[in-house]
Design a protein around this motif. Sequence first.
Motif, PDB file in Angstrom:
ATOM      1  N   CYS A 119      -5.748   6.359   6.809  1.00 13.59           N
ATOM      2  CA  CYS A 119      -5.822   7.811   6.739  1.00 13.59           C
ATOM      3  C   CYS A 119      -6.948   8.260   5.765  1.00 13.59           C
ATOM      4  CB  CYS A 119      -4.447   8.364   6.311  1.00 13.59           C
ATOM      5  SG  CYS A 119      -3.284   8.095   7.373  1.00 13.59           S
ATOM      6  N   GLU A 120      -7.395   9.366   6.205  1.00 17.92           N
ATOM      7  CA  GLU A 120      -8.482  10.072   5.078  1.00 17.92           C
ATOM      8  C   GLU A 120      -8.057  10.204   3.778  1.00 17.92           C
ATOM      9  OE1 GLU A 120     -11.406  13.893   5.237  1.00 17.92           O
ATOM     10  OE2 GLU A 120     -10.747  13.087   7.247  1.00 17.92           O
ATOM     11  N   GLY A 121      -8.619   9.990   2.800  1.00 22.47           N
ATOM     12  CA  GLY A 121      -8.184  10.050   1.532  1.00 22.47           C
ATOM     13  C   GLY A 121      -7.239   9.188   0.879  1.00 22.47           C
ATOM     14  N   ALA A 122      -7.007   8.146   1.896  1.00 24.50           N
ATOM     15  CA  ALA A 122      -5.892   7.017   1.292  1.00 24.50           C
ATOM     16  C   ALA A 122      -6.762   5.874   1.377  1.00 24.50           C
ATOM     17  CB  ALA A 122      -4.887   7.040   2.208  1.00 24.50           C
ATOM     18  N   ASN A 123      -8.241   5.644   0.903  1.00 27.55           N
ATOM     19  CA  ASN A 123      -8.555   4.457   1.204  1.00 27.55           C
ATOM     20  C   ASN A 123      -8.286   3.354   0.356  1.00 27.55           C
ATOM     21  OD1 ASN A 123     -10.145   5.652   3.013  1.00 27.55           O
ATOM     22  ND2 ASN A 123     -11.813   6.087   1.416  1.00 27.55           N
ATOM     23  N   ASP A 124      -7.685   3.690  -1.044  1.00 24.54           N
ATOM     24  CA  ASP A 124      -6.838   2.810  -1.896  1.00 24.54           C
ATOM     25  C   ASP A 124      -5.573   3.211  -2.050  1.00 24.54           C
ATOM     26  OD1 ASP A 124      -6.655   4.092  -4.603  1.00 24.54           O
ATOM     27  OD2 ASP A 124      -8.778   4.579  -3.825  1.00 24.54           O
ATOM     28  N   VAL A 125      -4.679   2.275  -2.515  1.00 20.79           N
ATOM     29  CA  VAL A 125      -3.111   2.478  -2.436  1.00 20.79           C
ATOM     30  C   VAL A 125      -2.947   3.636  -3.378  1.00 20.79           C
ATOM     31  CG1 VAL A 125      -0.973   1.490  -2.881  1.00 20.79           C
ATOM     32  CG2 VAL A 125      -2.748   0.200  -1.722  1.00 20.79           C
ATOM     33  N   ASN A 126      -3.550   3.634  -4.623  1.00 18.51           N
ATOM     34  CA  ASN A 126      -3.275   4.579  -5.669  1.00 18.51           C
ATOM     35  C   ASN A 126      -3.643   6.091  -5.378  1.00 18.51           C
ATOM     36  OD1 ASN A 126      -2.322   2.793  -7.295  1.00 18.51           O
ATOM     37  ND2 ASN A 126      -4.263   2.412  -8.128  1.00 18.51           N
ATOM     38  N   SER A 127      -4.771   6.266  -4.485  1.00 17.30           N
ATOM     39  CA  SER A 127      -5.216   7.500  -4.070  1.00 17.30           C
ATOM     40  C   SER A 127      -4.073   8.068  -3.011  1.00 17.30           C
ATOM     41  CB  SER A 127      -6.502   7.447  -3.112  1.00 17.30           C
ATOM     42  OG  SER A 127      -7.274   7.235  -4.348  1.00 17.30           O
ATOM     43  N   ALA A 128      -3.808   6.982  -2.047  1.00 16.56           N
ATOM     44  CA  ALA A 128      -2.543   7.087  -0.948  1.00 16.56           C
ATOM     45  C   ALA A 128      -1.340   7.881  -1.833  1.00 16.56           C
ATOM     46  CB  ALA A 128      -2.416   6.031  -0.191  1.00 16.56           C
ATOM     47  N   MET A 129      -0.712   7.019  -2.818  1.00 15.93           N
ATOM     48  CA  MET A 129       0.383   7.545  -3.616  1.00 15.93           C
ATOM     49  C   MET A 129       0.287   8.890  -4.201  1.00 15.93           C
ATOM     50  SD  MET A 129       2.652   4.930  -3.298  1.00 15.93           S
ATOM     51  CE  MET A 129       2.397   3.425  -2.532  1.00 15.93           C
TER      52      MET A 129
END
Length: 159
Positions: A119-129
């Motif tokens: 998903c857009e804006g969730a390229n890395d796990v921390n951003s996704a969290m």
Amino acid sequence: MIKSFLYVVLGFQGEEGALSLTTSLRSPNASKGLPVNFCSGFRSLDVTPASAMDGVSRETFSMVVNASDYGFKPSDTPRTDRSVKRNVELGLAALRGEKGPAYDRIVLNAGIIDHLLGCEGANDVNSAMERAKEAVDSGRALKRLLSYLKKSNSIASKA
């Protein structure tokens, strides 16, 4: 002939074979096999239509998720009485921003899924969290769920 195309296939192995990730630790008495919170699947590297695909333009992935790596404290399954009603109550309270094990599990699952789906804006796990926490804390996640339920009930009543 109609061609279909799968952009993502995602599988989960959570606690006791559950279809969601958990914040609990693996039992030291657990049998052999996949670890708790194992995810695997594949995703398309682009959104090329199926007719133009060469059959190998996808990325496979597998991941073992340790909730403590993302700041979640280990906890047991929040719905210890296995009641559907209680599970709904805990989930709605979490979506209203009540912190605790249910909130942690919702954020953990949403963040990991968004990341693995690309998903857009969730390229890395921390951003996704962070994205998942913001969606729950702002009330957007609850609003989306209630909208979905309203539409589902309206469709069901017409059937």
